[in-house]
Design a protein around this motif. Structure first.
Motif, short mmCIF file in Angstrom:
data_model
loop_
_atom_site.label_atom_id
_atom_site.label_comp_id
_atom_site.label_asym_id
_atom_site.label_seq_id
_atom_site.Cartn_x
_atom_site.Cartn_y
_atom_site.Cartn_z
N LEU A 191 1.99 27.05 4.18
CA LEU A 191 3.29 27.71 4.03
C LEU A 191 4.34 26.62 4.13
O LEU A 191 4.35 25.86 5.11
CB LEU A 191 3.46 28.73 5.16
N HIS A 192 5.21 26.53 3.13
CA HIS A 192 6.21 25.46 3.08
C HIS A 192 7.56 26.04 2.68
O HIS A 192 7.62 27.02 1.93
CB HIS A 192 5.79 24.39 2.08
N VAL A 193 8.62 25.42 3.16
CA VAL A 193 9.97 25.83 2.77
C VAL A 193 10.07 25.80 1.25
O VAL A 193 9.64 24.83 0.62
CB VAL A 193 11.03 24.92 3.43
N GLY A 194 10.58 26.87 0.67
CA GLY A 194 10.71 26.97 -0.78
C GLY A 194 9.61 27.78 -1.44
O GLY A 194 9.76 28.22 -2.58
N ASP A 195 8.49 27.99 -0.74
CA ASP A 195 7.43 28.84 -1.30
C ASP A 195 7.99 30.24 -1.54
O ASP A 195 8.87 30.69 -0.80
CB ASP A 195 6.25 28.96 -0.32
N GLU A 196 7.47 30.90 -2.55
CA GLU A 196 7.89 32.27 -2.83
C GLU A 196 6.68 33.18 -2.96
O GLU A 196 5.66 32.78 -3.53
CB GLU A 196 8.75 32.34 -4.10
N TYR A 197 6.81 34.38 -2.42
CA TYR A 197 5.76 35.39 -2.47
C TYR A 197 6.30 36.64 -3.13
O TYR A 197 7.44 37.05 -2.85
CB TYR A 197 5.28 35.77 -1.06
N HIS A 198 5.47 37.26 -3.96
CA HIS A 198 5.77 38.60 -4.46
C HIS A 198 4.96 39.54 -3.58
O HIS A 198 3.77 39.31 -3.34
CB HIS A 198 5.39 38.77 -5.93
N ASN A 249 8.28 47.22 -4.27
CA ASN A 249 7.90 45.83 -4.48
C ASN A 249 9.11 44.91 -4.38
O ASN A 249 10.24 45.30 -4.67
CB ASN A 249 7.25 45.65 -5.86
N GLY A 250 8.85 43.67 -3.98
CA GLY A 250 9.93 42.70 -3.88
C GLY A 250 9.38 41.31 -3.63
O GLY A 250 8.18 41.12 -3.41
N SER A 251 10.27 40.33 -3.69
CA SER A 251 9.88 38.94 -3.48
C SER A 251 10.67 38.35 -2.32
O SER A 251 11.78 38.79 -2.02
CB SER A 251 10.13 38.12 -4.75
N VAL A 252 10.06 37.32 -1.69
CA VAL A 252 10.69 36.62 -0.58
C VAL A 252 10.50 35.12 -0.75
O VAL A 252 9.59 34.68 -1.45
CB VAL A 252 10.09 37.05 0.79
N ARG A 253 11.39 34.36 -0.11
CA ARG A 253 11.30 32.89 -0.13
C ARG A 253 11.19 32.40 1.31
O ARG A 253 11.88 32.89 2.19
CB ARG A 253 12.55 32.29 -0.79
N VAL A 254 10.34 31.42 1.52
CA VAL A 254 10.19 30.81 2.83
C VAL A 254 11.39 29.89 3.06
O VAL A 254 11.66 29.00 2.25
CB VAL A 254 8.88 30.00 2.94
N THR A 255 12.14 30.12 4.16
CA THR A 255 13.32 29.31 4.44
C THR A 255 13.16 28.42 5.67
O THR A 255 13.91 27.47 5.83
CB THR A 255 14.56 30.21 4.65
N GLU A 256 12.20 28.73 6.53
CA GLU A 256 11.92 27.91 7.72
C GLU A 256 10.43 27.94 8.01
O GLU A 256 9.81 28.99 7.87
CB GLU A 256 12.63 28.45 8.97
N VAL A 257 9.89 26.80 8.43
CA VAL A 257 8.51 26.72 8.89
C VAL A 257 8.48 25.76 10.07
O VAL A 257 8.97 24.63 9.96
CB VAL A 257 7.55 26.21 7.78
#
Length: 191
Positions: free
Chosen positions: A63-70, A78-86
């Motif tokens: 899991l890295h900052v900038g990764d995106e999941y649907h 349904n929706g998508s998210v972005r990793v902003t902190e790890v």
């Protein structure tokens, strides 16, 4: 192509904070090791029938900052998210355009103060509904609320199971709604 963030300021309805947490005694894994496993296998902790995570952007592993999941969510959510902190003991996701909520959610695992053998896993979301229709369906009709709650309660239970430790009670659920000058709190347990 990346979607734009969907912040609480863009949402509708009350600003809602939700905390789902479980305390675990005598974990067979450290908080750091267990969080690393969660970060590498987020889809395994989420109940696939309710919320299925698919990585759309980023390296396959970890899991890295900038990764995106649907996230395919039961019903029309349904929706998508972005990793902003790890970090070693937490990570945070931000909702993207089209997600039913506008805000962010933090997953954390930490040792409780003055209790060296007790860990707390917590999911803490801060969000508003995406728009008035979602606010009505979610808040007034309760559609989606049960699915969301069951998803995060199950996630907490799976973390506790993976720890190899002993749960200290059920998953706790706290909800605080901020609607202008008014503030409403709710607390309950889920087994």
């Amino acid at each position: 192509m990346s979607q734009n963030p969907q912040t609480p300021e863009q949402g509708a309805g009350p600003f809602t904070e939700r905390r789902y947490y479980i305390d675990i005694a005598h974990s067979k894994q450290s908080a750091t090791a267990l969080m690393h496993d969660i970060q590498c296998n987020i889809e395994r902790y989420s109940p696939g029938l309710l919320a299925e995570f698919h990585k759309e952007k980023g390296e396959k592993q970890g899991l890295h900052v900038g990764d995106e999941y649907h996230i395919k969510i039961l019903g029309p959510w349904n929706g998508s998210v972005r990793v902003t902190e790890v970090a070693k003991q937490h990570f945070e996701l931000l909702t993207l355009e089209g997600h039913p909520e506008a805000g962010h959610i933090r997953f954390s695992l930490r040792q409780l103060p003055n209790q060296s053998d007790v860990l707390r896993f917590e999911i803490h979301s801060k969000a508003r509904a995406r728009d008035g229709l979602v606010a009505f369906a979610y808040g007034t009709l309760g559609v989606g609320k049960q699915v969301q709650e069951q998803t995060w309660v199950t996630f907490c239970q799976r973390v506790a199971e993976e720890s190899g430790g002993q749960t200290l009670g059920s998953v706790q659920v706290d909800t605080t709604e901020h609607d202008g000058a008014e503030k409403r709190k709710e607390h309950h347990e889920r087994s």
